[in-house]
Design a protein around this motif. Structure first.
Motif, short mmCIF file in Angstrom:
data_model
loop_
_atom_site.label_atom_id
_atom_site.label_comp_id
_atom_site.label_asym_id
_atom_site.label_seq_id
_atom_site.Cartn_x
_atom_site.Cartn_y
_atom_site.Cartn_z
N HIS A 1 0.78 -1.16 0.07
CA HIS A 1 -0.06 -0.24 0.11
C HIS A 1 1.14 1.29 -0.19
O HIS A 1 1.66 1.25 0.69
CB HIS A 1 -0.90 0.13 1.24
N ARG A 2 0.37 2.19 -1.12
CA ARG A 2 1.17 3.39 -1.14
C ARG A 2 2.59 3.27 -1.58
O ARG A 2 3.22 4.50 -1.75
CB ARG A 2 1.11 4.36 0.16
N ASN A 3 3.13 2.28 -1.78
CA ASN A 3 4.68 2.13 -2.13
C ASN A 3 4.80 0.87 -3.05
O ASN A 3 5.47 0.03 -3.03
CB ASN A 3 5.28 2.08 -1.10
N LEU A 4 3.94 0.84 -4.26
CA LEU A 4 3.87 -0.27 -5.18
C LEU A 4 5.53 -0.39 -5.68
O LEU A 4 6.10 0.48 -6.23
CB LEU A 4 2.99 0.01 -6.42
N GLY A 5 5.82 -1.66 -5.71
CA GLY A 5 7.13 -2.15 -6.27
C GLY A 5 8.29 -2.35 -5.46
O GLY A 5 9.04 -3.06 -5.65
N GLU A 6 7.97 -1.48 -4.02
CA GLU A 6 9.28 -1.53 -3.00
C GLU A 6 9.39 -3.13 -2.47
O GLU A 6 10.18 -3.67 -2.60
CB GLU A 6 8.89 -0.54 -2.15
N ALA A 7 8.17 -3.45 -1.70
CA ALA A 7 8.52 -4.87 -1.20
C ALA A 7 8.56 -6.02 -2.19
O ALA A 7 9.08 -7.13 -2.05
CB ALA A 7 7.09 -5.06 -0.33
N GLU A 8 7.95 -5.83 -3.27
CA GLU A 8 7.82 -6.68 -4.48
C GLU A 8 9.14 -6.92 -4.99
O GLU A 8 9.60 -7.98 -5.05
CB GLU A 8 7.02 -6.37 -5.75
N MET A 9 10.08 -5.68 -5.11
CA MET A 9 11.41 -5.83 -5.67
C MET A 9 12.22 -6.58 -4.36
O MET A 9 13.10 -7.33 -4.67
CB MET A 9 12.03 -4.54 -5.80
N ALA A 10 12.00 -6.29 -3.16
CA ALA A 10 12.73 -6.75 -2.13
C ALA A 10 12.61 -8.26 -2.08
O ALA A 10 13.71 -8.97 -1.88
CB ALA A 10 12.41 -6.23 -0.65
N ASP A 11 11.35 -8.83 -2.29
CA ASP A 11 11.41 -10.02 -2.26
C ASP A 11 12.04 -10.77 -3.45
O ASP A 11 12.68 -12.03 -3.60
CB ASP A 11 9.87 -10.57 -2.38
N GLN A 12 11.96 -10.24 -4.76
CA GLN A 12 12.61 -10.63 -5.77
C GLN A 12 14.07 -10.69 -5.71
O GLN A 12 14.66 -11.65 -6.16
CB GLN A 12 12.34 -9.92 -7.12
N LEU A 13 14.78 -9.82 -4.98
CA LEU A 13 15.82 -9.77 -4.72
C LEU A 13 16.46 -10.84 -4.05
O LEU A 13 17.56 -11.56 -4.18
CB LEU A 13 16.36 -8.54 -4.10
N VAL A 14 15.61 -11.40 -3.21
CA VAL A 14 15.90 -12.92 -2.33
C VAL A 14 16.29 -13.92 -3.28
O VAL A 14 17.24 -14.71 -3.11
CB VAL A 14 14.90 -13.35 -1.14
#
Length: 721
Positions: A555-568
């Motif tokens: 919420h309110r920060n699309l792409g941020e948590a998603e990228m963090a997960d992908q980096l794993v």
């Protein structure tokens, strides 16, 4: 991190005469190599008997519990055609086989629709007497037709009704550009909207959306099919800008009168979960504010349009996302099932029409995905739910009075199943990574099974398929499991090094990794693996089938948590000795295009090449309904919009980026990629760009082969030594 969940070698990569996919088969392979199945499979009425077509599609087969599910021919296409010739005498028709779309009316009769060049016939066929009857006929090709006693359909932006007597009623006569009636493209089909007209149960009243988008900005889409290009204008409400105003209107076919439901102010709100009362007296509407964080389930008088009461409200600090109509109980017209994820997972809640919560019918962390109906007595309900961290789908039975829930399918995989009228048997069709397609009957009491059909591997002896493997990782939050899939290169040798193609999406309402046939892998992924790439996909937080908290973190920060997960996942890939970490590529479309471009700018040390298709570049250019749910408005969340925009981050771009866009894209308008290219030019950053002039958001048909060929060659150019 947890290790391997499941490993399966689909076929020997060294088998004699096996070959790789052609580039055409990346698009047409799914139909060419689809696992065989049985068509027209369904339960008969009031009996433990199910029917289906034979493999030639010429015969209707019945299987009975009393006869241990053995085959019995009960009808055939020749007899049906002979019966139809007696009742359809004015037009020619084609009947290549027994219609797979038939439905049982009672123990002897089926119904189906038969289209001819001019007419769509409703047919009832008696399987015992081999006689047919035309129960209804309407002109073929009506737009958005809704059938009941009468037939409602669209002519442009207006509604017409063809009565049972064959008379036409012009319900709406709006000529102003921007006034649209009865369209399923209301609120841009968010909130589970899939239709724009609803007949009352008695077929006498038609409820419909009236959308006023005259105040919504017109957006130009250049057309290249004339010597002098023209412009097609669409109404496109961008985040923070003026949105459409929608009302609901009831048209009474007997009095030909109109009643507008008094859904109130402000006009910029969303009208969802639209449901008729079983007694034809009321309409229930989920009224959702534009901020999408406050829902009221309201009751309105269908005759007067008056607001009657609010049954309940649902609020959230992030968003409320209604997706389903109400489901009234068959034996209690004052009770209904409502679906919401307010307590963590989308589940069933039993309410009465006074708004009292009677019982929460949820089970563990199972997410209701497909409601399957009730038993004959109306005492039990059935649904297919997502489980095992979103990897599997199973059939569940819930006793409405007690809430006791039973999982009826057990074998790992993705199941689509229904229960017999008596509730004694389950007709179950499923696949998993090792099973292309299996159909079986299960006994609900003891889970004993009887195999009906099992498809062979459609690739055996033909196609050189790679190894597919599921992985599980842990999100950076330290507690959330993430599902991933690796497709290994053909003839994989762990002593060699291979380039990588990451394929991702990452946005809401999508899931790429499931325990179905091939693990959900796409044919282009298989093509790339066959041509020497290790292909990797991970479902990050924000994607589907994992519950409220898994989604709301964006919420309110699309792409941020998603990228963090992908980096794993990327870190894991780089740790593998057989991964050429200097030659890694990434590909995504739509939200995946946004993720791809974000990773190439914000985390620019991982990938040497990337392809971003139809990418969102700045969320202020995206539409109101979807964009504001996750980001709020640019006025409310300026920091979030600035952080997630890629227009001011082009100078961070490293590696080779190919951007692809459809010039007619009405979803992610071309302005996204054009503004990105313009910023690259101003910053002296080289980037590749390709446009499909006649395509919308997705490139389809033969042109999709061209697109995949271009992407494959782009990665070969930059990633293969």
């Amino acid at each position: 991190m947890k290790k391997l969940l499941l490993l399966f070698l689909l076929s020997s990569s060294t088998a004699y005469a096996q070959r790789n996919f052609t580039i055409d088969e990346t698009v047409f392979g799914p139909s060419k190599f689809a696992p065989k199945t049985i068509y027209g499979i369904q339960w008969a009425k009031n009996m433990d008997v199910f029917t289906h077509l034979d493999q030639s599609y010429q015969q209707l087969i019945a299987r009975s519990a009393k006869e241990n599910w053995s085959e019995k021919v009960i009808a055939n296409a020749d007899d049906l055609k002979a019966a139809l010739n007696k009742v359809i005498t004015t037009e020619k028709f084609t009947l290549r086989g027994f219609p797979s779309s038939y439905k049982w009316v009672d123990t002897d009769h089926i119904k189906f629709q038969l289209p001819t060049e001019k007419t769509l016939f409703d047919i009832t066929y008696n399987t015992k007497t081999k006689s047919a009857m035309v129960t209804k006929s309407i002109p073929n090709g009506l737009t958005n037709a809704e059938l009941n006693t009468h037939t409602a359909y669209l002519v442009g932006s207006n509604i017409e009704i063809l009565t049972a007597e064959g008379q036409k009623i012009q319900v709406t006569k709006d000529t102003m550009d921007g006034i649209v009636n009865g369209s399923d493209y209301t609120h841009r089909q968010e909130f589970g909207i899939h239709k724009g007209m609803w007949w009352s149960p008695n077929g006498k009243q038609l409820l419909y959306y009236r959308k006023d988008e005259t105040m919504v900005t017109k957006y130009p889409l250049p057309q290249w099919d004339a010597r002098v290009a023209t412009v097609n204008y669409i109404r496109y409400p961008m985040a923070g800008m003026k949105s459409e105003e929608v009302t609901l209107v009831v048209f009474n076919t007997e009095t030909q009168s109109y009643t507008t439901l008094k859904t109130g102010e402000p006009k910029e709100q969303y009208l969802t979960s639209v449901t008729w009362d079983p007694n034809n007296e009321f309409v229930y509407v989920g009224v959702l504010n534009r901020g999408q964080d406050h829902l009221k389930l309201n009751q309105y008088n269908a005759k007067t349009g008056d607001f009657v009461k609010t049954l309940f409200e649902e609020k959230s600090s992030t968003w409320v996302e209604p997706q389903h109509e109400l489901i009234f109980l068959p034996n209690a017209k004052n009770q209904f099932l409502y679906q919401t994820d307010k307590d963590g997972f989308n589940q069933l809640y039993l309410y009465n029409t006074d708004g009292k919560l009677i019982k929460h019918l949820g089970y563990q962390e199972v997410i209701v995905e497909d409601f399957k109906g009730f038993n004959g007595a109306g005492t039990k309900a059935y649904y297919v739910g997502a489980t095992n961290k979103g990897l599997e789908r199973h059939l569940y039975e819930v006793e409405i009075k007690s809430g006791k829930t039973t999982q009826l399918t057990k074998t790992n995989g993705v199941h689509n199943a229904t229960v017999s009228p008596t509730g004694k048997y389950v007709l179950d069709q499923y696949s998993n990574l090792t099973t292309p397609n299996k159909i079986q009957v299960l006994e609900t009491k003891n889970s004993q099974s009887k195999s009906i059909f099992e498809a062979e591997n459609p690739f055996a002896g033909q196609i050189n398929l790679p190894k597919i493997e599921f992985k599980e990782f842990l999100s950076p939050d330290g507690k959330t499991p993430l599902n991933a899939r690796i497709t290994y290169p053909a003839n994989f040798d762990p002593t060699q090094k291979y380039p990588v193609m990451v394929y991702l999406y990452g946005g809401s309402h999508a899931q790429l990794v499931t325990d179905r046939w091939l693990g959900g892998v796409g044919y282009f992924d298989l093509y790339m693996a066959q041509n020497g790439y290790l292909v990797f996909t991970l479902d990050n937080r924000g994607s589907d089938a994992r519950g409220r908290d898994f989604t709301r973190v964006t919420h309110r920060n699309l792409g941020e948590a998603e990228m963090a997960d992908q980096l794993v996942g990327f870190d894991y890939l780089k740790s593998l000795p057989y991964v050429d970490k200097e030659n890694m590529g990434i590909f995504g479309w739509s939200y995946g295009g946004y993720m791809t471009t974000s990773l190439m700018t914000k985390h620019n040390a991982t990938f040497k090449a990337a392809v971003a298709g139809g990418p969102v570049i700045d969320w202020k250019y995206y539409e109101v309904m979807y964009g504001e749910r996750y980001m709020d408005t640019p006025q409310e969340n300026p920091e979030g919009y600035k952080k997630t925009s890629l227009l001011d981050k082009v100078d961070r771009l490293k590696g080779n980026l190919l951007v692809i866009h459809g010039a007619q894209d009405p979803v992610v308008v071309q302005q996204h990629s054009m503004d990105f290219i313009e910023q690259c030019i101003k910053k002296g950053i080289q980037v590749d760009y390709f446009l499909y002039p006649s395509h919308e958001h997705n490139v389809r048909g033969k042109d999709r082969v061209h697109m995949y060929d271009k992407i494959a060659k782009y990665f070969d150019l930059h990633l293969k030594k």
